[in-house]
Design an enzyme around this catalytic site. Structure first.
Site, mmCIF file in Angstrom:
data_model
loop_
_atom_site.group_PDB
_atom_site.id
_atom_site.type_symbol
_atom_site.label_atom_id
_atom_site.label_comp_id
_atom_site.label_asym_id
_atom_site.label_seq_id
_atom_site.Cartn_x
_atom_site.Cartn_y
_atom_site.Cartn_z
ATOM 1 N N TYR A 1 10.747 4.632 -0.952
ATOM 2 C CA TYR A 1 11.799 3.662 -0.625
ATOM 3 C C TYR A 1 13.064 3.827 -1.476
ATOM 4 C CZ TYR A 1 9.039 1.086 2.757
ATOM 5 O OH TYR A 1 8.336 0.725 3.889
ATOM 6 N N ASP B 1 0.800 -1.227 0.000
ATOM 7 C CA ASP B 1 0.000 0.000 0.000
ATOM 8 C C ASP B 1 0.835 1.280 0.000
ATOM 9 O OD1 ASP B 1 0.942 0.175 2.553
ATOM 10 O OD2 ASP B 1 -0.975 -0.164 3.527
HETATM 11 N N1 LIG Z 1 3.107 -4.198 2.102
HETATM 12 C C1 LIG Z 1 2.428 -3.354 2.861
HETATM 13 O O1 LIG Z 1 1.886 -2.464 2.329
HETATM 14 C C2 LIG Z 1 2.370 -3.554 4.337
HETATM 15 C C3 LIG Z 1 1.769 -2.607 5.150
HETATM 16 C C4 LIG Z 1 1.731 -2.859 6.516
HETATM 17 C C5 LIG Z 1 2.300 -4.026 7.039
HETATM 18 N N2 LIG Z 1 2.898 -4.897 6.204
HETATM 19 C C6 LIG Z 1 3.499 -6.141 6.699
HETATM 20 O O2 LIG Z 1 2.593 -6.838 7.555
HETATM 21 C C7 LIG Z 1 3.350 -7.652 8.442
HETATM 22 C C8 LIG Z 1 2.935 -7.399 9.874
HETATM 23 O O3 LIG Z 1 3.545 -6.225 10.346
HETATM 24 P P1 LIG Z 1 3.498 -5.762 11.862
HETATM 25 O O4 LIG Z 1 4.373 -4.583 11.992
HETATM 26 O O5 LIG Z 1 2.102 -5.647 12.295
HETATM 27 O O6 LIG Z 1 4.211 -6.987 12.598
HETATM 28 P P2 LIG Z 1 3.793 -7.732 13.943
HETATM 29 O O7 LIG Z 1 5.016 -8.423 14.409
HETATM 30 O O8 LIG Z 1 3.080 -6.806 14.836
HETATM 31 O O9 LIG Z 1 2.712 -8.800 13.470
HETATM 32 C C9 LIG Z 1 3.014 -9.945 12.792
HETATM 33 C C10 LIG Z 1 2.284 -11.124 13.403
HETATM 34 O O10 LIG Z 1 2.613 -12.266 12.613
HETATM 35 C C11 LIG Z 1 2.780 -13.357 13.489
HETATM 36 N N3 LIG Z 1 3.577 -14.378 12.823
HETATM 37 C C12 LIG Z 1 4.915 -14.383 12.626
HETATM 38 N N4 LIG Z 1 5.254 -15.486 11.953
HETATM 39 C C13 LIG Z 1 4.116 -16.176 11.721
HETATM 40 C C14 LIG Z 1 3.823 -17.397 11.065
HETATM 41 N N5 LIG Z 1 4.788 -18.137 10.511
HETATM 42 N N6 LIG Z 1 2.539 -17.820 11.010
HETATM 43 C C15 LIG Z 1 1.559 -17.077 11.575
HETATM 44 N N7 LIG Z 1 1.774 -15.911 12.208
HETATM 45 C C16 LIG Z 1 3.043 -15.468 12.278
HETATM 46 C C17 LIG Z 1 3.410 -12.775 14.729
HETATM 47 O O11 LIG Z 1 3.259 -13.607 15.841
HETATM 48 C C18 LIG Z 1 2.692 -11.439 14.839
HETATM 49 O O12 LIG Z 1 1.566 -11.535 15.660
HETATM 50 C C19 LIG Z 1 4.816 -7.329 8.168
HETATM 51 O O13 LIG Z 1 5.346 -8.246 7.242
HETATM 52 C C20 LIG Z 1 4.741 -5.954 7.555
HETATM 53 O O14 LIG Z 1 5.875 -5.647 6.807
HETATM 54 C C21 LIG Z 1 2.932 -4.676 4.871
HETATM 55 O O1 LIG Z 2 8.173 1.241 9.706
HETATM 56 P P1 LIG Z 2 6.744 0.848 9.772
HETATM 57 O O2 LIG Z 2 6.547 -0.530 10.362
HETATM 58 O O3 LIG Z 2 5.866 1.895 10.380
HETATM 59 O O4 LIG Z 2 6.238 0.787 8.273
HETATM 60 C C1 LIG Z 2 6.654 -0.141 7.371
HETATM 61 C C2 LIG Z 2 5.605 -0.260 6.302
HETATM 62 O O5 LIG Z 2 5.637 0.971 5.575
HETATM 63 C C3 LIG Z 2 4.775 1.037 4.454
HETATM 64 O O6 LIG Z 2 3.464 0.908 4.913
HETATM 65 C C4 LIG Z 2 2.806 2.085 5.399
HETATM 66 C C5 LIG Z 2 1.571 2.171 4.617
HETATM 67 O O7 LIG Z 2 1.935 2.398 3.265
HETATM 68 C C6 LIG Z 2 0.686 3.307 5.095
HETATM 69 O O8 LIG Z 2 -0.529 3.231 4.421
HETATM 70 C C7 LIG Z 2 0.397 3.214 6.560
HETATM 71 O O9 LIG Z 2 -0.462 2.140 6.835
HETATM 72 O O10 LIG Z 2 1.584 3.124 7.231
HETATM 73 C C8 LIG Z 2 2.420 2.016 6.843
HETATM 74 C C9 LIG Z 2 3.606 2.177 7.750
HETATM 75 O O11 LIG Z 2 3.206 2.012 9.076
HETATM 76 C C10 LIG Z 2 5.158 -0.077 3.520
HETATM 77 O O12 LIG Z 2 4.379 -0.103 2.373
HETATM 78 C C11 LIG Z 2 5.053 -1.419 4.202
HETATM 79 O O13 LIG Z 2 5.454 -2.420 3.307
HETATM 80 C C12 LIG Z 2 5.936 -1.437 5.422
HETATM 81 O O14 LIG Z 2 5.656 -2.616 6.153
HETATM 82 MN MN LIG Z 3 5.044 -2.152 1.259
#
Ligand SMILES: NC(=O)c1ccc[n+]([C@@H]2O[C@H](COP(=O)([O-])OP(=O)(O)OC[C@H]3O[C@@H](n4cnc5c(N)ncnc54)[C@H](O)[C@@H]3O)[C@@H](O)[C@H]2O)c1
Ligand SMILES: O=P(O)(O)OC[C@H]1O[C@H](O[C@H]2[C@H](O)[C@@H](O)[C@@H](O)O[C@@H]2CO)[C@H](O)[C@@H](O)[C@@H]1O
Ligand SMILES: [Mn+2]
Length: 477
Positions: A300, A209
């Site tokens: 990024y 996102d």
């Molecule tokens: N691409 C995006 O736009 C975007 C945006 C926001 C978050 N994210 C991603 O979402 C994920 C969660 O982020 P967060 O900061 O909330 O992390 P977090 O650590 O708070 O949450 C992750 C959860 O996944 C669980 N987990 C870990 N390994 C697991 C497995 N093998 N099976 C099931 N559950 C498992 C953990 O116990 C934890 O509760 C991260 O990978 C983050 O980068 C992506």
């Molecule tokens: O450093 P973090 O954990 O705060 O953020 C990492 C993530 O950053 C981007 O996600 C943003 C997202 O795009 C925005 O909509 C909002 O939800 O905040 C996020 C950051 O908290 C990035 O796209 C993710 O891949 C990263 O996990």
């Molecule tokens: Mn992302």
């Protein structure tokens, strides 16, 4: 409850009521109203204990009229963390979306994966604790310390792949037709591996996102709603550029953003991005736009185009991971404790954001066969004419009941092509290192990464990362 920051776009796209004619868990989708029974969805969130889950659940509740859910299941490997979010979910749905018949939270794969329509994936392999190492180890050696870029993203990827692949296999065993929407990071590495592991899986969709969050910042400059703007964009995940931004009249408004950024900055408005580090990141977007004529980069790109400056700005013993642990994670879990203790979400600090909007818009586009445009990671197959066919690129795609259809980008200019080919080679070698258990591939990957380059530095970082990840990575020989 806090303000809802969901977009117009969500409201508009979800205003089309979801109807299906199928029975059982298989969806048979029709966009025509009233010609069948409404199929209520069975949804699972993998990584249910994520800091993003509460906001996502709020968005689901906010759009309940348009997103009919029968059951919600949260699945996590961390039982305690999961239970806190699970108990909160029960309270939230009882108050805000009582029509949901079943709420489950579980660590059992069969319960989590059987008979699902949608599985959303948001795992963080190794947790935020390992994110600290991912960011701090490279910085110790003078290289960028970032969770998805450079050696940090490499380390996170090497930890994630086996777990991710096993989860997808589990889902496919129990729910062969479920839509799997992944946004677990490092998404570029995950997408490259899923392409190799599940080449024919048309219902496994990798998204991010970040471009949407950037577009929200652009929208405020143009005094528009994001739904009125249609982006053109190309690249890899966390490594791409906006090439145009069409408004509802078809006029490209990106040149106005370009001019604006010549002497001003654009700051993110999202609650989730109020931290100083995110504000700094958006300031750097202005700098990048001034330094390079042409397209506007994803935030990024700062790590790849200004690695020395990024290292200089970093505190090697207190990185973004520490900020998240002491900020978002603490806040989310104290909000959960508060709600769970008071047994009501009323008066809590729960907020939602673009993250949930994007996921729900995408789900709606699939269910309603809307063919709305989203930026998705897909196999290139000619979309970017002068990049390899098998590259996992992030480009505009139409998303509908048949899956994801990439739009043609055409050929890209030399500067971007050069950067992308280099980054692509890094990503492929990272996934090669995982599959081949190869130290050599891992070293080559890091040397290719623009944030490292120097071989002795790459070796030193790799050796430290191996030590820190000895319980998590495949063994590299
Ligand atoms: N691409 C995006 O736009 C975007 C945006 C926001 C978050 N994210 C991603 O979402 C994920 C969660 O982020 P967060 O900061 O909330 O992390 P977090 O650590 O708070 O949450 C992750 C959860 O996944 C669980 N987990 C870990 N390994 C697991 C497995 N093998 N099976 C099931 N559950 C498992 C953990 O116990 C934890 O509760 C991260 O990978 C983050 O980068 C992506
Ligand atoms: O450093 P973090 O954990 O705060 O953020 C990492 C993530 O950053 C981007 O996600 C943003 C997202 O795009 C925005 O909509 C909002 O939800 O905040 C996020 C950051 O908290 C990035 O796209 C993710 O891949 C990263 O996990
Ligand atoms: Mn992302």
């Amino acid at each position: 409850m806090g303000n809802v920051t969901t977009s117009h776009e969500t409201a508009q796209s979800l205003a089309k009521v979801l109807y299906g004619t199928g029975s059982g868990h298989m969806m048979s989708v029709t966009t025509a109203k009233g010609d069948g029974l409404m199929k209520k969805l069975d949804i699972t969130i993998v990584g249910g204990g994520s800091t993003y889950t509460p906001a996502l659940l709020k968005t689901i509740c906010d759009y309940q009229d348009q997103l009919p859910i029968r059951s919600l299941t949260l699945y996590d490997i961390d039982e305690e963390r999961q239970a806190k979010v699970g108990r909160f979910a029960e309270i939230l749905f009882k108050e805000k979306y009582p029509e949901v018949e079943e709420i489950h939270y579980t660590t059992d794969e069969e319960k989590a994966f059987a008979n699902k329509d949608f599985v959303l994936m948001q795992i963080r392999s190794g947790g935020l604790k390992m994110r600290v190492d991912d960011e701090q180890i490279p910085l110790k050696h003078g290289a960028v310390g970032q969770e998805t870029c450079g050696p940090g993203g490499f380390a996170y990827g090497m930890r994630t792949l086996q777990q991710f692949i096993d989860i997808v296999k589990g889902i496919r065993h129990f729910s062969p037709d479920a839509w799997i929407i992944n946004y677990s990071n490092p998404a570029a590495i995950v997408a490259e591996a899923t392409k190799r592991e599940f080449p024919d899986d048309k219902r496994l969709i990798n998204i991010c996102d970040m471009p949407i969050a950037i577009m929200d910042a652009f929208s405020s400059v143009l005094d528009k709603d994001r739904s009125q703007l249609s982006p053109r964009y190309f690249g890899l995940n966390h490594f791409g550029w906006f090439t145009a931004l069409y408004d509802e009249t078809g006029k490209d408004r990106l040149p106005e953003i370009h001019s604006f950024l010549k002497d001003k900055e654009i700051l993110p408005s999202e609650e989730a991005m109020l931290d100083e580090s995110w504000q700094d990141t958006f300031k750097q977007l202005a700098q990048m736009t001034r330094d390079f004529d042409g397209y506007i980069p994803n935030t990024y790109l700062q790590y790849y185009l200004y690695p020395a400056q990024m290292v200089e700005k970093s505190n090697p013993t207190y990185t973004r991971a520490n900020e998240v642990i002491n900020g978002r994670e603490k806040n989310v879990f104290s909000m959960l404790d508060d709600v769970n203790e008071r047994q009501t979400v009323e008066g809590s600090s729960l907020v939602s954001g673009v993250h949930g909007d994007y996921i729900i818009d995408l789900m709606a586009s699939i269910i309603n066969n809307e063919s709305e445009m989203f930026l998705v990671m897909v196999e290139n197959k000619g979309a970017i004419e002068n990049l390899p066919s098998d590259a996992m690129v992030e480009v505009p795609c139409l998303v509908n009941a048949n899956g994801v259809e990439p739009l043609r980008v055409g050929p890209i200019p030399t500067f971007y092509k050069g950067l992308l080919e280099n980054q692509l080679a890094y990503e492929k070698l990272t996934v090669d290192a995982y599959y081949n258990n190869s130290y050599d591939d891992a070293l080559k990957a890091l040397v290719l990464n623009r944030t490292v380059v120097d071989t002795p530095k790459a070796k030193a970082i790799l050796n430290d990362l191996i030590e820190a990840n000895k319980d998590h990575w495949p063994k590299l020989d």
